[in-house]
Design a protein around this motif. Sequence first.
Motif, short mmCIF file in Angstrom:
data_model
loop_
_atom_site.label_atom_id
_atom_site.label_comp_id
_atom_site.label_asym_id
_atom_site.label_seq_id
_atom_site.Cartn_x
_atom_site.Cartn_y
_atom_site.Cartn_z
N ASN A 162 0.33 -1.57 -0.07
CA ASN A 162 0.13 -0.31 -0.28
C ASN A 162 0.92 1.77 -0.27
OD1 ASN A 162 -2.86 -1.00 0.07
ND2 ASN A 162 -1.91 -2.25 2.21
N GLU A 214 -2.56 -0.22 -6.93
CA GLU A 214 -1.46 1.41 -7.14
C GLU A 214 -0.93 1.47 -6.90
OE1 GLU A 214 -2.92 1.90 -2.16
OE2 GLU A 214 -2.79 -0.19 -2.06
N LYS A 263 -13.72 -2.72 -3.13
CA LYS A 263 -12.31 -2.47 -2.81
C LYS A 263 -11.81 -1.56 -4.33
CE LYS A 263 -10.82 -3.54 0.19
NZ LYS A 263 -10.15 -3.31 1.61
N THR A 290 -10.72 2.12 -4.15
CA THR A 290 -9.14 2.17 -4.47
C THR A 290 -8.75 3.44 -5.67
OG1 THR A 290 -8.16 -0.13 -4.56
CG2 THR A 290 -7.15 1.36 -5.40
#
Length: 391
Positions: free
Chosen positions: A22, A160, A200, A204
Motif C-alpha cells: 500500500n 496501486e 475495493k 482504490t
Amino acid sequence: MASSRHISIIVLVLLFGGSKANPAAPSHSQLDVNHKKPLQTFRPYNIAHRGSNGELPEETAAAYLRAIEEGADFIETDILASKDGHLICFHDVTLDNITDVANRTEFAHRKRTYEVQGAKVTGWFVVDFTLKELKSLRVKQRFSFRDQRYNGKYQIITFEEFILIALYADRIVGIYPEIKNPVFINQHVKWSNGKKFEDKFVETLLRYGYKGAYMSEGWLRQPVFIQSFAPTSLISVSNMTNSPKVFLIDDTKTPTQDTNQSYYEITSNAYLAFIRNYVIGIGPWKDTIVPPKDNYLGQPTDLVARAHAHNLQVHPYTFRNENSCLHFNFHQDPYVEYEYWLNEIGVDGLFTDFTGSLHKYQEWTKPYPKKQKKAEALLHEIANMLKDDGY
C-alpha cells in the motif's frame, strides 16, 4: 512537481522487486498536474493494452513505462485479487501461462481445479496466493513469437503501483482498469464488513483521486475508464462513482459471465438503450464488428453505427502488429489496419499491444494542432524557467 529522484525511486522499486502493498497516495501538490501536458481529446484514444506488451512482458511496470514513453493516452490493466485481498494487475485467474510458478517447488501443492465461467480449469490460481507470494514470482512473455529476453526480470504489480506509474508520468496519462472475473473473485476472496471486489476496486480509485464524469475538470486531471465484461459489476460501481465506464463485449459464442446473456442480446438496440444509463461506451472484440472469413475481412456490421446512435463510444480490442494477427487485407501492414478502423469504421479508441505504432500513425495523419503545440511549448519553457530559478 515531484522531484526526479522521487520518481526514480518509485520506478526502481516497481521494476526491481519492491513489495510494499500500500504505497502512500501522492498529493496533488506532488503531482502538479497544472504543469503537465494534457490528455489529447481531439482524436481516438491510444489505449496501451496491458502496457506495451508487444515488446515487454504484459502488465509489468516496464511495459507501462514503455507505453507512456511511446505516447499512450491510456494504460490498460486487468484487476484481480490475491488470497489476502490485495488488488493486483494480472489478466488470467491462473498463474501458469506467464509466470514461473510451475518451476517453484514450494508451490507445487497449490495446484487446484476450480470452475471458471462454467468450465473446469486446473492450475495455480491467483486467489490461492498472498500478495507476498505473488510478488516472489517473475513474469514472462505470453507469446512465443515475441521477444523473450525480458522473461524473469519483472514481477507482478499491485493496482496501486499501476496508478502511481500513471500519476507520476511527465504528462497526463489516463488509466483503464478492468474489473476482471468478478464472479470468480467474489466467490474465492472475502473482505471484512461484507465488502466485495467492486467495493475495493472503487475505494482504490477514489483514494487516489479518480472521480468525475467524462470530460469534467476532475476527469481531465486524472482520466479513467472503468471496464468490465460483467454488466452487473458496472451497474454496481455506478452507485459508487460517476467515473465513465465501458462495457466489454466478448465473441459471439461467449455469454456474459454474470447474467448469461448472449452476444446478440447485449448488442441489441434495446440493450444498448438500457446499458447507456450506466456506461459511456462499449469495448467489443474487433472481429465481431467486422467478421472475417478465411482471414479476410467480411462485411462490417452496423454495431458501431448503432452504438454511436445511442451516444456510446466504441473501443475495440485487440490490435497487434504481427503478421499472424493481421487479416490478409492489410498486407502485413499494421498502419493499413489502423487506417481502416479509424477512418472507415470510425471507432473512438483502440486497444493495442503496440502503442508506439499507433502513436506514430496518428502523429503522421492527425498531429496535434499547431496552436496547441505552441501553447504547450510555451508552458514547458515557463516551467523550465521556474525550475531553474528554484521554484
